[in-house]
Design a protein around this motif. Structure first.
Motif, PDB file in Angstrom:
ATOM      1  N   ALA A   1       0.685  -1.293  -0.023  1.00 30.73           N
ATOM      2  CA  ALA A   1       0.181   0.150  -0.225  1.00 30.73           C
ATOM      3  C   ALA A   1       0.738   1.020   0.275  1.00 30.73           C
ATOM      4  N   LEU A   2       1.920   1.886   0.964  1.00 30.80           N
ATOM      5  CA  LEU A   2       2.699   1.883   0.667  1.00 30.80           C
ATOM      6  C   LEU A   2       3.555   2.727  -0.815  1.00 30.80           C
ATOM      7  N   ALA A   3       3.672   1.447  -1.049  1.00 25.83           N
ATOM      8  CA  ALA A   3       4.652   1.198  -2.580  1.00 25.83           C
ATOM      9  C   ALA A   3       3.347   2.261  -3.523  1.00 25.83           C
TER      10      ALA A   3
ATOM     11  N   VAL B   1       1.260   3.676  -2.709  1.00 25.84           N
ATOM     12  CA  VAL B   1       1.266   5.776  -2.408  1.00 25.84           C
ATOM     13  C   VAL B   1       2.141   6.232  -2.876  1.00 25.84           C
ATOM     14  N   LEU B   2       3.212   6.061  -2.733  1.00 24.74           N
ATOM     15  CA  LEU B   2       4.517   6.403  -3.503  1.00 24.74           C
ATOM     16  C   LEU B   2       4.688   6.632  -4.688  1.00 24.74           C
ATOM     17  N   SER B   3       4.136   5.555  -5.477  1.00 29.41           N
ATOM     18  CA  SER B   3       4.617   5.696  -6.561  1.00 29.41           C
ATOM     19  C   SER B   3       3.107   6.360  -7.324  1.00 29.41           C
ATOM     20  N   GLN B   4       2.224   7.187  -6.648  1.00 29.52           N
ATOM     21  CA  GLN B   4       1.921   9.124  -7.080  1.00 29.52           C
ATOM     22  C   GLN B   4       2.546   9.818  -7.216  1.00 29.52           C
ATOM     23  N   ARG B   5       4.385   9.725  -6.796  1.00 32.64           N
ATOM     24  CA  ARG B   5       4.282  10.999  -6.921  1.00 32.64           C
ATOM     25  C   ARG B   5       4.420  12.268  -5.780  1.00 32.64           C
ATOM     26  N   ASP B   6       3.989  11.537  -4.627  1.00 29.37           N
ATOM     27  CA  ASP B   6       2.687  12.993  -4.031  1.00 29.37           C
ATOM     28  C   ASP B   6       3.581  12.623  -2.585  1.00 29.37           C
ATOM     29  N   THR B   7       4.028  13.729  -1.990  1.00 26.51           N
ATOM     30  CA  THR B   7       4.942  13.742  -0.708  1.00 26.51           C
ATOM     31  C   THR B   7       3.952  14.025   0.393  1.00 26.51           C
ATOM     32  N   LYS B   8       2.456  14.102   0.113  1.00 26.04           N
ATOM     33  CA  LYS B   8       1.689  14.793   1.307  1.00 26.04           C
ATOM     34  C   LYS B   8       1.242  13.972   2.492  1.00 26.04           C
TER      35      LYS B   8
ATOM     36  N   LEU C   1       8.397   2.834  -8.895  1.00 32.17           N
ATOM     37  CA  LEU C   1       8.348   3.447  -7.976  1.00 32.17           C
ATOM     38  C   LEU C   1      11.000   3.764  -8.561  1.00 32.17           C
ATOM     39  N   GLU C   2      10.580   5.371  -7.864  1.00 32.76           N
ATOM     40  CA  GLU C   2      11.748   5.847  -8.125  1.00 32.76           C
ATOM     41  C   GLU C   2      13.282   4.787  -7.244  1.00 32.76           C
ATOM     42  N   TYR C   3      14.666   5.193  -7.995  1.00 31.11           N
ATOM     43  CA  TYR C   3      15.572   4.327  -6.521  1.00 31.11           C
ATOM     44  C   TYR C   3      15.131   5.210  -5.255  1.00 31.11           C
ATOM     45  N   GLY C   4      14.861   6.140  -5.166  1.00 28.60           N
ATOM     46  CA  GLY C   4      14.536   7.048  -3.995  1.00 28.60           C
ATOM     47  C   GLY C   4      13.609   5.835  -3.519  1.00 28.60           C
ATOM     48  N   ASP C   5      12.804   5.530  -3.691  1.00 26.08           N
ATOM     49  CA  ASP C   5      11.530   5.878  -3.567  1.00 26.08           C
ATOM     50  C   ASP C   5      11.595   4.043  -2.345  1.00 26.08           C
ATOM     51  N   THR C   6      12.317   3.091  -3.105  1.00 28.60           N
ATOM     52  CA  THR C   6      12.453   2.704  -2.646  1.00 28.60           C
ATOM     53  C   THR C   6      13.451   2.070  -1.241  1.00 28.60           C
ATOM     54  N   ARG C   7      14.004   2.503  -1.978  1.00 26.97           N
ATOM     55  CA  ARG C   7      15.376   3.088   0.149  1.00 26.97           C
ATOM     56  C   ARG C   7      14.719   3.545   0.715  1.00 26.97           C
ATOM     57  N   HIS C   8      13.478   4.240   0.333  1.00 28.14           N
ATOM     58  CA  HIS C   8      12.623   4.440   1.590  1.00 28.14           C
ATOM     59  C   HIS C   8      11.677   3.582   2.573  1.00 28.14           C
ATOM     60  N   ILE C   9      11.281   2.629   1.254  1.00 30.06           N
ATOM     61  CA  ILE C   9      10.959   1.463   2.027  1.00 30.06           C
ATOM     62  C   ILE C   9      11.444   0.684   2.735  1.00 30.06           C
TER      63      ILE C   9
END
Ligand code: DON
Length: 303
Positions: free
Chosen positions: A69-71, A73-80, A221-229
Motif C-alpha cells: 500500500a505504501l509503495a 501511494v509513493l508511486s503517485q509521486r505525492d509527498t503529502k 518506483l524511483e530508486y529513492g522510494d524503494t530506499r525509503h521503503i
C-alpha cells in the motif's frame, strides 16, 4: 550464491521450531490455521524462485500488505502522505492508542495500524479503490491472476475490528482521515485479508529488491522510494521488535500476524517465510529463525 543449499539449511534449522508460538487469536479466522505448517521461498532479481516446505499454501497477508500500500501511494509521486504519518519506530504495540492520542493523531510510521490506515485512506483517495489497486499490483507481480481477498478473513477482521475503529476515529477527530472511517476501514480490513502463498509473496516483493522495477520491466518506483521503503521496513517492519530483528537477521523485514514475513536483500532477492505461530509481539517464531538462518548462511545481511 548456492540458493538450494541456503534453503536446505533454513529448512533444517527451522524444523524444531515448526508449530512453536501462538496463532493470532484476536482475529477468529486466523485462530483456525494449523500452526504446524512452514514455508520458505527466495525469489531472485533475475526471476528464479528457490523454495521448500508449505510454499504453495495460501495464508492471510495481514500487515505485509502495508508495504505494498505504501509503495502504491509513493508511486503517485505525492509527498503529502508524510504530513499525515511520520517515519519513527513506535516502540509500542502495532495497535496502541496512547501514543496516537499524545501525538495528536499523527501515527509514528506507516507500518503500525494507525499509520497503515492513513496510508490506505490516502490510497483510496488517490485511486478511488485501494483494494483494487493492491489486487492489480499483487496479481501482476506474482503472476497469479486469481489472487484475491479471502472474504471469510475480511469478515472476521471487520467483526472484531473495534480497536482499529477506535484508532481511525481518533485520527478522524484530529482531522487525519480523508474518507469516512467505515469506508477506509473496509478497504484496510480487506487489504489485510489478501490470501497469498510464500512463493507468491517473495515474487511480490521483488520490485523492491529491484529498486522499483516491476516483473514486466516497467518502473513502479524511483530508486529513492524503494530506499525509503527498505529503511522503514528495517526500522519499523517487525512492530516493537525491529531492533531485535536488525540484530538477529540484519535485513529489512515486514511481518504480518498471519505468520508471514517478507525480507528484502536490495539488488539480490526477496525472501518470504511463513509459520503461523507468533511470538508475544506478533512475529512468526519459525519465520524469525528462518530469516536469521538465511542471513547467516547467505552472508547477505545489510548490517
Ligand atoms: O489490523 C490488524 O490488527 C490486522 N489486520 C493486521 C495486524 C498485523 O498483521 C500487524 N500489524 N501491524
Amino acid at each position: 550464491m548456492d540458493y538450494p543449499h541456503v534453503v536446505e539449511q533454513v529448512l533444517s534449522a527451522v524444523q524444531p521450531h515448526i508449530g512453536a508460538g501462538q496463532v493470532a487469536d484476536y482475529i477468529p479466522d486466523l485462530a483456525r490455521v494449523d500452526p504446524k505448517q512452514f514455508g520458505f521461498a527466495v525469489a531472485t532479481v533475475d526471476g528464479k524462485v528457490f523454495s521448500g516446505g508449505d510454499v504453495d499454501v495460501p495464508f492471510a497477508i495481514e500487515s505485509i500488505s502495508k508495504v505494498f500500500a505504501l509503495a502504491l501511494v509513493l508511486s503517485q509521486r505525492d509527498t503529502k502522505i508524510w504530513d499525515r504519518v511520520r517515519r519513527e519506530p513506535s516502540g509500542l504495540a502495532f495497535n496502541d492508542l496512547i501514543e496516537l492520542e499524545i501525538e495528536e493523531g499523527i501515527p509514528r510510521n506507516p507500518f503500525i495500524n494507525p499509520g497503515a490506515i492513513v496510508v490506505t485512506d490516502q490510497l483510496l483517495a488517490d485511486t478511488g479503490d485501494a483494494v483494487a489497486a493492491l489486487r492489480a499490483l499483487l496479481r501482476a507481480e506474482t503472476g497469479n491472476a486469481h489472487l484475491e481477498v479471502d472474504s471469510v478473513t475480511a469478515e472476521s477482521e471487520l467483526r472484531t475490528g473495534d480497536r482499529n475503529r477506535s484508532i481511525a476515529y481518533l485520527m478522524s477527530s484530529f482531522g487525519n482521515m480523508l474518507s469516512p472511517v467505515d469506508l477506509a476501514l473496509d478497504h484496510y480490513f480487506r487489504q489485510c485479508s489478501f490470501s497469498i502463498t510464500c512463493a507468491e509473496l517473495a515474487k511480490a516483493g521483488l520490485f523492491i529488491a529491484r529498486h522499483g522495477v516491476r516483473a514486466d520491466g516497467s518502473r513502479l518506483l524511483e530508486y529513492g522510494d524503494t530506499r525509503h521503503i527498505i529503511a522503514l521496513m528495517a526500522t519499523c517492519g517487525t512492530y516493537d521488535e525491529a531492533g531485535n530483528f536488525a540484530y538477529r537477521v540484519g535485513l529489512p523485514i515486514k511481518s504480518g500476524v498471519g505468520g508471514g514475513m517478507l525480507a528484502i536483500v536490495p539488488g539480490h532477492c526477496a525472501v518470504a517465510a511463513w509459520g503461523p505461530g507468533l511470538d508475544p509481539k506478533g512475529n512468526s517464531v519459525a519465520g524469525g529463525v528462518a530469516l536469521e538462518t538465511f542471513a547467516q548462511v547467505s552472508e547477505l545481511a545489510v548490517f
